[in-house]
Design an enzyme around this catalytic site. Structure first.
Site, PDB file in Angstrom:
ATOM      1  N   GLY A 181       0.823  -1.221   0.000  1.00 10.91           N
ATOM      2  CA  GLY A 181       0.000   0.000   0.000  1.00 10.91           C
ATOM      3  C   GLY A 181       0.843   1.251   0.000  1.00 10.91           C
ATOM      4  N   GLN A 199      -2.010   7.065   1.257  1.00  7.97           N
ATOM      5  CA  GLN A 199      -1.606   8.186   2.123  1.00  7.97           C
ATOM      6  C   GLN A 199      -0.495   7.787   3.097  1.00  7.97           C
ATOM      7  OE1 GLN A 199      -4.149  11.040   4.896  1.00  7.97           O
ATOM      8  NE2 GLN A 199      -3.897   9.083   5.928  1.00  7.97           N
ATOM      9  N   ASP A 200      -0.739   6.744   3.888  1.00  7.36           N
ATOM     10  CA  ASP A 200       0.230   6.379   4.924  1.00  7.36           C
ATOM     11  C   ASP A 200       1.517   5.840   4.308  1.00  7.36           C
ATOM     12  OD1 ASP A 200      -1.876   7.032   6.531  1.00  7.36           O
ATOM     13  OD2 ASP A 200      -2.015   5.102   7.568  1.00  7.36           O
ATOM     14  N   ASP A 221       0.033  -8.143  -5.383  1.00  4.48           N
ATOM     15  CA  ASP A 221      -1.408  -8.007  -5.187  1.00  4.48           C
ATOM     16  C   ASP A 221      -1.811  -8.819  -3.974  1.00  4.48           C
ATOM     17  OD1 ASP A 221      -3.939  -7.109  -7.240  1.00  4.48           O
ATOM     18  OD2 ASP A 221      -4.374  -8.338  -5.469  1.00  4.48           O
ATOM     19  N   ALA A 247      -1.693  -2.109   2.751  1.00  2.30           N
ATOM     20  CA  ALA A 247      -2.589  -2.278   1.601  1.00  2.30           C
ATOM     21  C   ALA A 247      -3.979  -2.646   2.076  1.00  2.30           C
ATOM     22  CB  ALA A 247      -2.066  -3.373   0.669  1.00  2.30           C
ATOM     23  N   SER A 270      -9.779   0.516   1.566  1.00  5.89           N
ATOM     24  CA  SER A 270      -9.829   1.229   2.847  1.00  5.89           C
ATOM     25  C   SER A 270     -11.046   2.118   3.016  1.00  5.89           C
ATOM     26  CB  SER A 270      -8.572   2.102   2.977  1.00  5.89           C
ATOM     27  OG  SER A 270      -8.602   3.116   1.991  1.00  5.89           O
ATOM     28  N   THR A 285      -7.793  -0.808  12.665  1.00  2.00           N
ATOM     29  CA  THR A 285      -8.562   0.440  12.588  1.00  2.00           C
ATOM     30  C   THR A 285      -9.591   0.581  13.707  1.00  2.00           C
ATOM     31  OG1 THR A 285     -10.294   1.540  11.300  1.00  2.00           O
ATOM     32  CG2 THR A 285      -9.994  -0.782  10.869  1.00  2.00           C
ATOM     33  N   GLU A 337     -12.431   1.483  13.217  1.00  7.18           N
ATOM     34  CA  GLU A 337     -13.725   1.016  12.690  1.00  7.18           C
ATOM     35  C   GLU A 337     -14.110  -0.336  13.295  1.00  7.18           C
ATOM     36  OE1 GLU A 337     -15.998   2.488  10.497  1.00  7.18           O
ATOM     37  OE2 GLU A 337     -14.788   4.284  10.703  1.00  7.18           O
ATOM     38  N   TYR A 384     -15.993  -3.476   5.853  1.00  6.36           N
ATOM     39  CA  TYR A 384     -14.597  -3.059   6.073  1.00  6.36           C
ATOM     40  C   TYR A 384     -14.178  -3.366   7.501  1.00  6.36           C
ATOM     41  CZ  TYR A 384     -10.728   0.234   6.993  1.00  6.36           C
ATOM     42  OH  TYR A 384      -9.539   0.807   7.386  1.00  6.36           O
ATOM     43  N   LYS A 428     -11.333  -6.083   8.625  1.00  4.82           N
ATOM     44  CA  LYS A 428     -10.167  -5.626   9.390  1.00  4.82           C
ATOM     45  C   LYS A 428     -10.070  -6.338  10.736  1.00  4.82           C
ATOM     46  CE  LYS A 428      -7.855  -2.416   7.075  1.00  4.82           C
ATOM     47  NZ  LYS A 428      -6.399  -2.362   6.937  1.00  4.82           N
ATOM     48  N   ARG A 453      -4.616  12.661   1.811  1.00  7.59           N
ATOM     49  CA  ARG A 453      -5.779  11.795   2.018  1.00  7.59           C
ATOM     50  C   ARG A 453      -6.566  11.672   0.712  1.00  7.59           C
ATOM     51  NH1 ARG A 453      -8.129   7.720   4.969  1.00  7.59           N
ATOM     52  NH2 ARG A 453      -9.470   8.494   6.641  1.00  7.59           N
TER      53      ARG A 453
HETATM   54  P1  NAP Z   1      -5.214   4.368   1.197  1.00 10.79           P
HETATM   55  O1  NAP Z   1      -4.694   5.752   0.935  1.00 10.79           O
HETATM   56  O2  NAP Z   1      -6.567   4.015   0.721  1.00 10.79           O
HETATM   57  O3  NAP Z   1      -4.153   3.329   0.565  1.00 10.79           O
HETATM   58  C1  NAP Z   1      -4.475   1.983   0.397  1.00 10.79           C
HETATM   59  C2  NAP Z   1      -3.351   1.311  -0.360  1.00 10.79           C
HETATM   60  O4  NAP Z   1      -3.673  -0.079  -0.541  1.00 10.79           O
HETATM   61  C3  NAP Z   1      -3.090   1.885  -1.765  1.00 10.79           C
HETATM   62  O5  NAP Z   1      -1.711   1.924  -1.989  1.00 10.79           O
HETATM   63  C4  NAP Z   1      -3.733   0.849  -2.668  1.00 10.79           C
HETATM   64  O6  NAP Z   1      -3.171   0.807  -3.959  1.00 10.79           O
HETATM   65  C5  NAP Z   1      -3.403  -0.421  -1.896  1.00 10.79           C
HETATM   66  N1  NAP Z   1      -4.219  -1.570  -2.303  1.00 10.79           N
HETATM   67  C6  NAP Z   1      -5.567  -1.652  -2.379  1.00 10.79           C
HETATM   68  N2  NAP Z   1      -5.931  -2.870  -2.816  1.00 10.79           N
HETATM   69  C7  NAP Z   1      -4.808  -3.564  -3.031  1.00 10.79           C
HETATM   70  C8  NAP Z   1      -4.530  -4.882  -3.501  1.00 10.79           C
HETATM   71  N3  NAP Z   1      -5.507  -5.734  -3.853  1.00 10.79           N
HETATM   72  N4  NAP Z   1      -3.224  -5.291  -3.583  1.00 10.79           N
HETATM   73  C9  NAP Z   1      -2.214  -4.449  -3.263  1.00 10.79           C
HETATM   74  N5  NAP Z   1      -2.425  -3.178  -2.829  1.00 10.79           N
HETATM   75  C10 NAP Z   1      -3.704  -2.757  -2.712  1.00 10.79           C
HETATM   76  O7  NAP Z   1      -5.157   4.054   2.761  1.00 10.79           O
HETATM   77  P2  NAP Z   1      -4.373   4.837   3.942  1.00 10.79           P
HETATM   78  O8  NAP Z   1      -5.253   5.921   4.437  1.00 10.79           O
HETATM   79  O9  NAP Z   1      -2.993   5.103   3.520  1.00 10.79           O
HETATM   80  O10 NAP Z   1      -4.383   3.720   5.084  1.00 10.79           O
HETATM   81  C11 NAP Z   1      -3.344   2.742   5.166  1.00 10.79           C
HETATM   82  C12 NAP Z   1      -3.863   1.523   5.887  1.00 10.79           C
HETATM   83  O11 NAP Z   1      -4.291   1.896   7.203  1.00 10.79           O
HETATM   84  C13 NAP Z   1      -5.067   0.866   5.234  1.00 10.79           C
HETATM   85  O12 NAP Z   1      -4.955  -0.525   5.469  1.00 10.79           O
HETATM   86  C14 NAP Z   1      -6.251   1.423   5.999  1.00 10.79           C
HETATM   87  O13 NAP Z   1      -7.350   0.538   5.950  1.00 10.79           O
HETATM   88  C15 NAP Z   1      -5.653   1.521   7.390  1.00 10.79           C
HETATM   89  N6  NAP Z   1      -6.223   2.567   8.250  1.00 10.79           N
HETATM   90  C16 NAP Z   1      -6.310   3.840   7.799  1.00 10.79           C
HETATM   91  C17 NAP Z   1      -6.817   4.809   8.628  1.00 10.79           C
HETATM   92  C18 NAP Z   1      -6.912   6.252   8.178  1.00 10.79           C
HETATM   93  O14 NAP Z   1      -7.603   7.019   8.833  1.00 10.79           O
HETATM   94  N7  NAP Z   1      -6.221   6.645   7.134  1.00 10.79           N
HETATM   95  C19 NAP Z   1      -7.229   4.491   9.939  1.00 10.79           C
HETATM   96  C20 NAP Z   1      -7.072   3.169  10.375  1.00 10.79           C
HETATM   97  C21 NAP Z   1      -6.555   2.213   9.532  1.00 10.79           C
HETATM   98  P3  NAP Z   1      -3.693   1.748  -5.171  1.00 10.79           P
HETATM   99  O15 NAP Z   1      -2.966   3.059  -5.025  1.00 10.79           O
HETATM  100  O16 NAP Z   1      -3.314   0.984  -6.370  1.00 10.79           O
HETATM  101  O17 NAP Z   1      -5.174   1.892  -4.994  1.00 10.79           O
HETATM  102  P1  GDP Z   2     -14.427   6.478   7.977  1.00  7.89           P
HETATM  103  O1  GDP Z   2     -14.494   6.872   9.424  1.00  7.89           O
HETATM  104  O2  GDP Z   2     -13.300   5.546   7.674  1.00  7.89           O
HETATM  105  O3  GDP Z   2     -15.717   5.988   7.438  1.00  7.89           O
HETATM  106  O4  GDP Z   2     -14.005   7.838   7.206  1.00  7.89           O
HETATM  107  P2  GDP Z   2     -14.833   8.797   6.232  1.00  7.89           P
HETATM  108  O5  GDP Z   2     -14.035  10.039   6.108  1.00  7.89           O
HETATM  109  O6  GDP Z   2     -15.230   8.091   4.978  1.00  7.89           O
HETATM  110  O7  GDP Z   2     -16.178   9.110   7.047  1.00  7.89           O
HETATM  111  C1  GDP Z   2     -16.154   9.684   8.320  1.00  7.89           C
HETATM  112  C2  GDP Z   2     -17.585   9.993   8.751  1.00  7.89           C
HETATM  113  O8  GDP Z   2     -18.088  11.065   7.946  1.00  7.89           O
HETATM  114  C3  GDP Z   2     -18.562   8.835   8.587  1.00  7.89           C
HETATM  115  O9  GDP Z   2     -19.373   8.748   9.726  1.00  7.89           O
HETATM  116  C4  GDP Z   2     -19.404   9.231   7.383  1.00  7.89           C
HETATM  117  O10 GDP Z   2     -20.747   8.730   7.412  1.00  7.89           O
HETATM  118  C5  GDP Z   2     -19.407  10.739   7.556  1.00  7.89           C
HETATM  119  N1  GDP Z   2     -19.726  11.447   6.303  1.00  7.89           N
HETATM  120  C6  GDP Z   2     -20.684  12.400   6.159  1.00  7.89           C
HETATM  121  N2  GDP Z   2     -20.746  12.806   4.890  1.00  7.89           N
HETATM  122  C7  GDP Z   2     -19.804  12.104   4.207  1.00  7.89           C
HETATM  123  C8  GDP Z   2     -19.388  12.110   2.842  1.00  7.89           C
HETATM  124  O11 GDP Z   2     -19.914  12.822   2.002  1.00  7.89           O
HETATM  125  N3  GDP Z   2     -18.361  11.274   2.503  1.00  7.89           N
HETATM  126  C9  GDP Z   2     -17.760  10.469   3.443  1.00  7.89           C
HETATM  127  N4  GDP Z   2     -16.735   9.692   3.058  1.00  7.89           N
HETATM  128  N5  GDP Z   2     -18.141  10.432   4.734  1.00  7.89           N
HETATM  129  C10 GDP Z   2     -19.159  11.248   5.104  1.00  7.89           C
END
Ligand code: NAP
Ligand code: GDP
Length: 344
Positions: free
Chosen positions: A9, A13-14, A59, A82, A85, A126, A128, A150, A154, A185
């Site tokens: 991944g 973002q991360d 993958d 990865a 997400s 997460t 979540e 999701y 997870k 993001r």
């Molecule tokens: P992100 O921006 O959505 O990045 C997800 C990454 O996974 C991308 O590089 C994507 O590749 C890759 N990926 C998706 N499907 C794949 C597959 N089948 N095989 C290989 N790679 C694949 O997520 P993020 O925000 O950086 O988060 C990083 C991790 O932390 C994720 O696992 C997410 O669920 C977890 N997480 C995030 C948050 C948050 O708030 N950001 C909080 C808790 C946990 P492409 O670029 O090709 O799509």
């Molecule tokens: P999540 O916590 O991983 O689901 O992160 P999101 O940023 O997708 O959503 C955070 C919260 O914002 C959730 O409770 C959504 O229901 C709420 N939300 C409200 N409006 C929207 C929208 O237009 N898009 C998204 N993605 N979330 C929204």
């Protein structure tokens, strides 16, 4: 010899922030990317690391491929970032999400075990997983009740990580990270959707932003702080699970209000439920509308984490406040829109 890290991944973002952190620490960084017509490299470029990471094709749904990559790289540390997400997409693609976010974790752990590699392992778990929360704030000991495919996938990834640690003595950690955001993001997430849409609107390049549940509350932190926590987990002598959070929660409404303020707007709410609108008092324009298409079949109403254990054991802390985060994201999007340098 430099340590070798494998990040799945890396194009997310991360991944971009973690790659930069590890490169700055002198690691050789191998970034796993899935094959697509064109690699999604804009974050690696914006983070200034595109030329410094070594990309390998991987993958999460293909065990033989994962096994070969782990064998070839021989990583000291594996960061499994990865995932499919996006919670909303997981309701549309629950089976795919289960494969990538759940079973895929087992594939990676099995590959490490099969290679006899001594790799330390980080799993991106997460908040979540807490879903319909059983207590406030949530800690490592709070029972889980995920509310989306999701969250369920997870949760499997989390427990299989714990299981491989307990069964095979792997140095495997699960980081239970609360929402973390940044200028990198994805634009489908609510924070970036808001900062980008209102930056466009302010510059006469777009209309009102259409949102779902304005009352959802999240514990929003800054992604760069959180990737530092991932690294700290793998440096500790004992593998364990940690919550990373700020200890503050804010609603989507508040995020909109602060975004407006950073752009010189004064947003007032009128109406109820789906009729709610956000009006900019300085211009009288409607800048936010509610669109039921963005409601979820099951919602996570409130997340608020306690990072106590990470602070005490790892010495981790977050450095950016909620307001600082909003202002940073607004500035980045405003400048991108103004200079025509917006990339996705
Ligand atoms: P992100 O921006 O959505 O990045 C997800 C990454 O996974 C991308 O590089 C994507 O590749 C890759 N990926 C998706 N499907 C794949 C597959 N089948 N095989 C290989 N790679 C694949 O997520 P993020 O925000 O950086 O988060 C990083 C991790 O932390 C994720 O696992 C997410 O669920 C977890 N997480 C995030 C948050 C948050 O708030 N950001 C909080 C808790 C946990 P492409 O670029 O090709 O799509
Ligand atoms: P999540 O916590 O991983 O689901 O992160 P999101 O940023 O997708 O959503 C955070 C919260 O914002 C959730 O409770 C959504 O229901 C709420 N939300 C409200 N409006 C929207 C929208 O237009 N898009 C998204 N993605 N979330 C929204």
């Amino acid at each position: 010899m430099a340590k070798r890290a494998l990040i799945t991944g890396i194009t997310g973002q991360d991944g971009a922030y973690l790659a930069r952190l590890l490169l700055d620490k002198g690691y050789d960084v191998f970034g796993a990317v899935r094959r697509t017509a064109s690699i999604n490299s804009w974050r690696l470029e914006e983070a200034g690391v595109a030329d410094r990471v070594q990309l390998v094709e991987l993958d999460m749904l293909e065990f033989s491929n994962i096994l070969r990559v782990v064998e070839k790289v021989g990583p000291d540390e594996v960061y499994n970032l990865a995932a499919q997400s996006f919670v909303a997409t997981s309701f549309e693609q629950p089976i795919y999400t289960a494969g990538v976010d759940g079973v895929g974790v087992t594939m990676l752990l099995e590959a490490i075990r099969a290679c006899g590699a001594n790799s330390r392992f980080y799993q991106a778990s997460t908040s979540e997983m807490f879903g319909k929360v059983k207590e406030v704030p949530q800690t490592e000991d709070t029972p889980f009740h995920p509310r989306s495919p999701y969250g369920v996938a997870k949760l499997y990834g989390h427990w299989i990580t714990v299981n491989y640690r307990e069964s095979y003595g792997l140095h495997a950690c699960s980081g239970i990270l609360f929402n973390h955001e940044s200028p990198l993001r994805g634009t489908e997430f609510v924070t970036r959707k808001i900062t980008l849409a209102l930056s466009r609107l302010k510059q006469g390049k777009g209309g009102a932003v259409r949102l779902g549940n304005l009352d959802a509350k999240r514990d929003w932190g800054y992604a760069e702080d959180y990737v530092a926590g991932m690294w700290l987990m793998l440096q500790h002598s004992q593998p364990d699970d940690y919550v990373l959070a700020t200890g503050e929660t804010h609603s989507v409404r508040e995020f909109v209000e602060l975004t407006g303020r950073a752009l010189g707007m004064d947003i007032e709410w009128q109406g109820e439920g789906v009729e709610t609108v956000g009006i900019d008092r300085t211009t009288g324009r409607t800048v936010v509308e509610v669109d039921p298409r963005f409601f979820r079949p099951a919602e996570v109403d409130l997340l608020l984490g306690s990072p106590r254990k990470a602070i005490d054991v790892l010495g981790w802390k977050h450095t950016i406040s909620f307001q600082g985060l909003v202002e940073m994201m607004v500035k980045a999007d405003y400048d991108r829109v103004a200079s025509g340098t917006l990339r996705f």
